[in-house]
Write a protein that holds these residues in place. Structure first.
Motif, mmCIF file in Angstrom:
data_model
loop_
_atom_site.group_PDB
_atom_site.id
_atom_site.type_symbol
_atom_site.label_atom_id
_atom_site.label_comp_id
_atom_site.label_asym_id
_atom_site.label_seq_id
_atom_site.Cartn_x
_atom_site.Cartn_y
_atom_site.Cartn_z
ATOM 1 N N MET A 1 0.660 -1.045 0.042
ATOM 2 C CA MET A 1 -0.385 0.345 0.020
ATOM 3 C C MET A 1 0.776 1.411 -0.221
ATOM 4 O O MET A 1 1.579 1.067 0.749
ATOM 5 C CB MET A 1 -0.982 -0.162 0.844
ATOM 6 C CG MET A 1 -1.612 0.903 1.240
ATOM 7 S SD MET A 1 -3.052 0.702 2.090
ATOM 8 C CE MET A 1 -3.292 -0.251 3.520
ATOM 9 N N ASN A 2 0.157 2.508 -0.976
ATOM 10 C CA ASN A 2 0.948 3.895 -0.336
ATOM 11 C C ASN A 2 0.786 3.940 1.075
ATOM 12 O O ASN A 2 0.698 4.228 1.675
ATOM 13 C CB ASN A 2 0.640 4.615 -1.661
ATOM 14 C CG ASN A 2 0.529 4.186 -3.250
ATOM 15 O OD1 ASN A 2 1.640 3.623 -3.335
ATOM 16 N ND2 ASN A 2 -0.424 4.763 -4.394
ATOM 17 N N LYS A 3 1.941 5.078 1.254
ATOM 18 C CA LYS A 3 2.198 6.392 2.764
ATOM 19 C C LYS A 3 1.566 7.360 1.795
ATOM 20 O O LYS A 3 1.712 7.689 0.875
ATOM 21 C CB LYS A 3 3.741 5.921 2.354
ATOM 22 C CG LYS A 3 3.761 6.052 4.620
ATOM 23 C CD LYS A 3 5.091 5.613 4.631
ATOM 24 C CE LYS A 3 4.857 6.503 6.668
ATOM 25 N NZ LYS A 3 5.443 7.203 6.719
ATOM 26 N N GLY A 4 0.447 7.809 3.083
ATOM 27 C CA GLY A 4 0.162 8.779 3.322
ATOM 28 C C GLY A 4 1.106 9.983 3.453
ATOM 29 O O GLY A 4 2.119 9.692 3.659
ATOM 30 N N ALA A 220 -8.762 3.174 5.405
ATOM 31 C CA ALA A 220 -7.502 4.034 4.360
ATOM 32 C C ALA A 220 -7.882 4.707 3.540
ATOM 33 O O ALA A 220 -8.922 4.698 3.310
ATOM 34 C CB ALA A 220 -7.371 1.924 4.368
ATOM 35 N N ASN A 221 -6.584 5.451 3.040
ATOM 36 C CA ASN A 221 -6.709 6.363 2.008
ATOM 37 C C ASN A 221 -7.827 7.497 1.916
ATOM 38 O O ASN A 221 -8.570 7.881 1.562
ATOM 39 C CB ASN A 221 -7.449 5.900 0.776
ATOM 40 C CG ASN A 221 -7.137 4.059 0.588
ATOM 41 O OD1 ASN A 221 -7.896 3.289 0.935
ATOM 42 N ND2 ASN A 221 -5.362 4.280 0.163
ATOM 43 N N GLN A 222 -8.061 7.971 3.527
ATOM 44 C CA GLN A 222 -8.428 9.513 3.509
ATOM 45 C C GLN A 222 -7.681 10.632 3.788
ATOM 46 O O GLN A 222 -6.537 9.838 4.244
ATOM 47 C CB GLN A 222 -9.317 9.088 5.181
ATOM 48 C CG GLN A 222 -10.000 8.092 4.334
ATOM 49 C CD GLN A 222 -11.307 7.536 5.990
ATOM 50 O OE1 GLN A 222 -10.574 8.008 7.463
ATOM 51 N NE2 GLN A 222 -12.750 7.398 6.202
ATOM 52 N N LEU A 249 -1.481 5.812 10.550
ATOM 53 C CA LEU A 249 -2.806 6.982 9.252
ATOM 54 C C LEU A 249 -1.621 6.966 8.460
ATOM 55 O O LEU A 249 -2.430 6.747 7.580
ATOM 56 C CB LEU A 249 -2.762 8.245 10.154
ATOM 57 C CG LEU A 249 -4.687 8.333 11.101
ATOM 58 C CD1 LEU A 249 -4.542 9.608 12.187
ATOM 59 C CD2 LEU A 249 -5.403 8.008 10.340
ATOM 60 N N MET A 250 -1.411 7.517 8.420
ATOM 61 C CA MET A 250 0.143 7.356 7.390
ATOM 62 C C MET A 250 -0.078 6.389 6.411
ATOM 63 O O MET A 250 0.292 5.822 4.953
ATOM 64 C CB MET A 250 1.363 7.847 7.483
ATOM 65 C CG MET A 250 1.078 9.683 7.212
ATOM 66 S SD MET A 250 2.071 11.202 7.181
ATOM 67 C CE MET A 250 3.340 10.052 8.582
ATOM 68 N N GLU A 251 0.484 5.441 7.227
ATOM 69 C CA GLU A 251 0.516 3.211 7.297
ATOM 70 C C GLU A 251 -0.611 2.961 6.093
ATOM 71 O O GLU A 251 -0.620 2.165 4.862
ATOM 72 C CB GLU A 251 1.276 2.580 8.172
ATOM 73 C CG GLU A 251 2.505 2.941 8.389
ATOM 74 C CD GLU A 251 3.573 2.438 7.833
ATOM 75 O OE1 GLU A 251 3.400 1.992 6.834
ATOM 76 O OE2 GLU A 251 4.461 3.103 8.161
#
Ligand code: GUN
Length: 289
Positions: A1-4, A220-222, A249-251
């Protein structure tokens, strides 16, 4: 998953200050902002100090008018009318909150809409609602600018705003609508909102309750915008979202605005831009710019 991403306002502010400095230099005269402080609210003092510092950085002249806590309604009304008529200022900011005996809404509406650089008057709020050009309030404007700076899309997104005030929730909802988002406003009587966070792409919280949300509340992804400036039990500045949960959250690929160095700073940039635009508009209307 991408990191925020941490949506740190500092690089945005650095860039914006350079832009605003250039715009001030291009004006036929130096813009002037009147900041009216009534009483001795310590938070207001801190906010005003910051506004003054940033005005000076871009070349706007700030003038603070500090009035007694006991000033009467009529006297303040008279003063505002005089500032409206004066050629020696371009913008007027009445720092809120006012002492309890003063009617805040009525006094804000004494400010001429052309000089209302906070965008708080009924006329400017109404213009935003009916999509006419007016002065847009600073916190909402700053939030949308920060999202644009970090290239976070708004059109077609589901947005939840937890705040229904005239200075944050309602104007922000209008700005998001203007940008083709679908907006929900939640408030203290909304049922089970905490359990429904997962339905939204962008969540804006301006509750003013230190560290009341943790990573478990979000999906996720918010993109999470924390507008609140609170102080925890140790007197340390914090938002509504627990700082120690930012990493988690960024994870989960969430983007989050930090407190400090988030929305507080973009709000001040929007104020400076509103002041500069008052002067730019006047000269454009007269055919000079
Ligand atoms: N009090 C807290 N934030 C603000 C603001 O943006 N403008 C004014 N006038 N008062 C405030």
């Amino acid at each position: 998953m991408n990191k925020g991403k941490l949506l740190d306002a500092r690089p945005y502010v650095e860039k914006k200050i350079l832009e605003l400095k250039e715009r001030v230099k291009a004006l036929p005269y130096i813009p002037k902002l009147i900041i009216i402080r009534v009483g001795n609210d310590p938070a207001s003092e801190r906010y005003i100090r910051n506004k003054v510092k940033k005005c000076e950085e871009v070349g706007i002249i700030p003038r603070i008018v500090h009035l007694s806590e006991n000033i009467g309604y009529e006297e303040l009304e008279r003063l505002l009318h005089n500032f409206n008529k004066s050629k020696f200022n371009d913008g007027i900011l009445l720092q809120l909150p006012l002492p309890k005996h003063l009617d805040e809404r009525k006094l804000v509406n004494c400010i001429s809409p052309e000089k209302d650089v906070d965008g708080f008057t009924d006329e400017n709020l109404g213009k935003l609602m009916s999509r006419q050009d007016g002065i847009v309030s600073c916190t909402p404007r700053g939030i949308v600018e920060l999202l644009d700076y970090y290239e976070i899309p708004i059109a077609g997104k589901d947005v939840l705003i937890i705040n229904r005030s005239n200075i944050v929730g309602k104007p922000l909802a209008q700005l998001f609508l203007k940008r083709d988002a679908t907006v929900t406003i939640a408030h203290s009587k909304t049922k089970n909102i905490r359990n429904r966070f997962g339905e939204y792409d962008i969540i804006v919280t301006a509750i003013g309750n230190a560290n009341c949300f943790t990573a478990d509340d979000f999906g996720a992804n918010q993109t999470i915008i924390d507008v609140s400036i609170n102080f925890d039990e140790n007197g340390k500045m914090c938002g509504d979202i627990k700082k120690s949960d930012y990493e988690e959250l960024m994870e989960w690929d969430c983007n989050i605005t930090p407190v400090p160095f988030g929305v507080g700073q973009t709000t001040v940039m929007a104020l400076l831009e509103n002041v500069i635009e008052v002067v730019e508009k006047r000269y454009k209307d007269w055919g000079y710019l």
